[in-house]
Motif scaffolding. Structure first.
Motif, short mmCIF file in Angstrom:
data_model
loop_
_atom_site.label_atom_id
_atom_site.label_comp_id
_atom_site.label_asym_id
_atom_site.label_seq_id
_atom_site.Cartn_x
_atom_site.Cartn_y
_atom_site.Cartn_z
N LEU A 1 0.83 -1.21 0.00
CA LEU A 1 0.00 0.00 0.00
C LEU A 1 0.86 1.26 0.00
N ARG A 2 1.95 1.24 0.77
CA ARG A 2 2.83 2.41 0.83
C ARG A 2 3.47 2.69 -0.52
N LYS A 3 3.95 1.64 -1.20
CA LYS A 3 4.56 1.82 -2.52
C LYS A 3 3.56 2.34 -3.54
N THR A 4 2.34 1.82 -3.47
CA THR A 4 1.29 2.29 -4.39
C THR A 4 0.99 3.76 -4.14
N ALA A 5 0.91 4.14 -2.88
CA ALA A 5 0.65 5.54 -2.54
C ALA A 5 1.78 6.44 -3.03
N GLN A 6 3.02 5.99 -2.91
CA GLN A 6 4.15 6.78 -3.39
C GLN A 6 4.10 6.95 -4.90
N ARG A 7 3.76 5.86 -5.61
CA ARG A 7 3.67 5.96 -7.09
C ARG A 7 2.59 6.95 -7.50
N ALA B 1 1.46 9.48 -5.70
CA ALA B 1 1.88 10.83 -5.32
C ALA B 1 2.94 11.39 -6.26
N GLN B 2 3.75 10.53 -6.85
CA GLN B 2 4.80 10.98 -7.75
C GLN B 2 4.34 11.10 -9.20
N ASN B 3 3.12 10.73 -9.47
CA ASN B 3 2.57 10.82 -10.82
C ASN B 3 2.43 12.30 -11.19
N PRO B 4 2.97 12.71 -12.34
CA PRO B 4 2.90 14.12 -12.74
C PRO B 4 1.46 14.65 -12.85
N ALA B 5 0.54 13.82 -13.32
CA ALA B 5 -0.84 14.28 -13.44
C ALA B 5 -1.44 14.57 -12.06
N VAL B 6 -1.13 13.74 -11.08
CA VAL B 6 -1.63 13.96 -9.73
C VAL B 6 -1.00 15.21 -9.13
N ARG B 7 0.30 15.38 -9.35
CA ARG B 7 0.99 16.56 -8.81
C ARG B 7 0.42 17.84 -9.43
N ASN B 8 0.16 17.82 -10.74
CA ASN B 8 -0.41 19.00 -11.40
C ASN B 8 -1.81 19.29 -10.89
N ALA B 9 -2.59 18.24 -10.69
CA ALA B 9 -3.95 18.44 -10.17
C ALA B 9 -3.91 19.01 -8.76
N ALA B 10 -2.99 18.54 -7.93
CA ALA B 10 -2.86 19.05 -6.57
C ALA B 10 -2.41 20.51 -6.58
N GLU B 11 -1.49 20.84 -7.46
CA GLU B 11 -1.02 22.22 -7.56
C GLU B 11 -2.14 23.14 -8.03
N SER B 12 -2.89 22.69 -9.01
CA SER B 12 -4.02 23.47 -9.52
C SER B 12 -5.07 23.68 -8.44
N ALA B 13 -5.37 22.62 -7.69
CA ALA B 13 -6.34 22.74 -6.61
C ALA B 13 -5.86 23.71 -5.54
#
Length: 99
Positions: A29-35, A37-49
């Motif tokens: 679960l920890r490795k999946t969560a890290q992957r 969190a490191q996904n560029p699309a997720v990071r961009n969505a978090a930054e936009s939010a």
């Protein structure tokens, strides 16, 4: 008393089931969560939010200040004004990525 007994039983069942899953499942679960969190699309969505949230909060603060600002004590109004001036001098880096 029945509430306590139910709570303690649920706690015991949760502990047993959690212990059975073990360390391997936790690591998976920890490795999946890290992957994720490191996904560029997720990071961009978090930054936009984060940027949209700051913008909405700024607009809300301006609206509230204009509607009830004259009712605040002078000491509070002065403090808010000084904090606003300090914040405007430098840009914050919340939600921005350093990658």
């Amino acid at each position: 008393m029945l509430y306590r007994l139910t709570f303690i039983s649920g706690l015991a069942v949760g502990y047993v089931l959690g212990a059975r899953a073990g360390r391997e499942r936790y690591e998976q679960l920890r490795k999946t969560a890290q992957r994720v969190a490191q996904n560029p699309a997720v990071r961009n969505a978090a930054e936009s939010a984060a940027q949209n949230g700051r913008s909405a909060a700024s607009k809300a603060a301006g609206t509230v200040s204009s509607k009830v600002g004259h009712r605040l004590p002078d000491s509070v109004a002065d403090r808010v004004r000084s904090l606003r001036d300090q914040r405007g001098a430098r840009e914050d880096d919340w939600g921005t990525s350093n990658t």
